[in-house]
Design a protein around this motif. Structure first.
Motif, PDB file in Angstrom:
ATOM      1  N   UNK A  32     -13.134 -20.594  -9.091  1.00 19.92           N
ATOM      2  CA  UNK A  32     -14.064 -21.316  -8.421  1.00 19.92           C
ATOM      3  C   UNK A  32     -15.156 -21.810  -9.174  1.00 19.92           C
ATOM      4  N   UNK A  33     -15.507 -21.064 -10.558  1.00 11.96           N
ATOM      5  CA  UNK A  33     -16.517 -21.322 -11.176  1.00 11.96           C
ATOM      6  C   UNK A  33     -16.288 -20.748 -12.702  1.00 11.96           C
ATOM      7  N   UNK A  34     -15.459 -21.305 -13.362  1.00 16.27           N
ATOM      8  CA  UNK A  34     -15.495 -21.091 -14.791  1.00 16.27           C
ATOM      9  C   UNK A  34     -16.524 -21.732 -15.714  1.00 16.27           C
ATOM     10  N   UNK A  38      -9.756 -28.184 -14.981  1.00 13.30           N
ATOM     11  CA  UNK A  38     -10.535 -29.293 -15.379  1.00 13.30           C
ATOM     12  C   UNK A  38     -11.927 -29.021 -15.754  1.00 13.30           C
ATOM     13  N   UNK A  39     -12.236 -29.406 -16.948  1.00 17.70           N
ATOM     14  CA  UNK A  39     -13.681 -28.932 -17.213  1.00 17.70           C
ATOM     15  C   UNK A  39     -14.633 -30.230 -17.423  1.00 17.70           C
ATOM     16  N   UNK A  40     -15.814 -29.962 -17.061  1.00 21.96           N
ATOM     17  CA  UNK A  40     -16.873 -31.033 -17.157  1.00 21.96           C
ATOM     18  C   UNK A  40     -18.051 -30.575 -17.836  1.00 21.96           C
ATOM     19  N   UNK A  66     -18.175 -26.354 -17.432  1.00 18.25           N
ATOM     20  CA  UNK A  66     -18.039 -25.718 -16.122  1.00 18.25           C
ATOM     21  C   UNK A  66     -16.762 -26.241 -15.315  1.00 18.25           C
ATOM     22  N   UNK A  67     -16.059 -25.313 -14.936  1.00 17.99           N
ATOM     23  CA  UNK A  67     -14.875 -25.883 -14.151  1.00 17.99           C
ATOM     24  C   UNK A  67     -14.708 -25.377 -12.553  1.00 17.99           C
ATOM     25  N   UNK A  71     -20.013 -11.288 -16.373  1.00 12.75           N
ATOM     26  CA  UNK A  71     -19.230 -10.662 -17.658  1.00 12.75           C
ATOM     27  C   UNK A  71     -18.541 -11.871 -18.297  1.00 12.75           C
ATOM     28  N   UNK A  72     -19.160 -12.087 -19.501  1.00 13.85           N
ATOM     29  CA  UNK A  72     -18.463 -13.236 -20.350  1.00 13.85           C
ATOM     30  C   UNK A  72     -17.612 -12.555 -21.608  1.00 13.85           C
TER      31      UNK A  72
END
Length: 154
Positions: free
Chosen positions: A113-115, A141-143, A135-136, A95-96
């Protein structure tokens, strides 16, 4: 008879149609994805279908691809945000949340664990969307994950 669509859904009309999508992984573009958007229930929901035809990508990328995939977008008038139900060929279901502000398109999920989040921009004529997925693992912290470009047909 269909339900009466919320007026906020009208701004999603710009998506309706068929788009060619290219994703870029590690500097290497991978095309061959077709995304179509169409209205359901007289405009109460927007359906997105993503299918892959012949994708030219490294084997490690091909092994992770989610196709076919579908999303159904609706609108929550109390939260004033769009919601998307997502499912894909790997059996993934998520769900987004989504927001469309001017020419900026954002999709996100804040899961432990997985944004994930997508940030895209429509070009001035609305026929190209250029964006990126991030993703985070800690939702702080986003990459960068990969780039995506949608080009509308017709």
């Amino acid at each position: 008879m269909h339900p009466k669509p919320h007026q906020a859904l009208a701004q999603l009309e710009r998506f309706v149609g068929t788009w060619d999508v290219t994703a870029t992984f590690g500097g290497e573009p991978a095309g061959g994805v077709t995304v179509s958007f169409e209205w359901l229930e007289g405009g109460a929901y927007l359906l997105q279908r993503s299918v892959a035809e012949a994708i030219d990508a490294p084997p490690e990328v091909l092994a992770t691809l989610p196709f076919p995939a579908v999303q159904i977008f609706g609108y929550d008038d109390t939260a004033e945000v769009y919601t998307a139900l997502y499912a894909d060929g790997r059996g993934v279901a998520r769900v987004y949340q989504m927001r469309l502000t001017g020419n900026r398109w954002e999709i996100w999920r804040d899961a432990p664990g997985f944004g994930q989040r997508f940030i895209g921009e429509f070009d001035p004529d609305g026929r190209v969307i250029t964006g990126r997925w991030e993703l985070s693992r800690d939702n702080q912290t986003w990459e960068h994950d990969f780039h995506m470009t949608y080009t509308k047909r017709g």
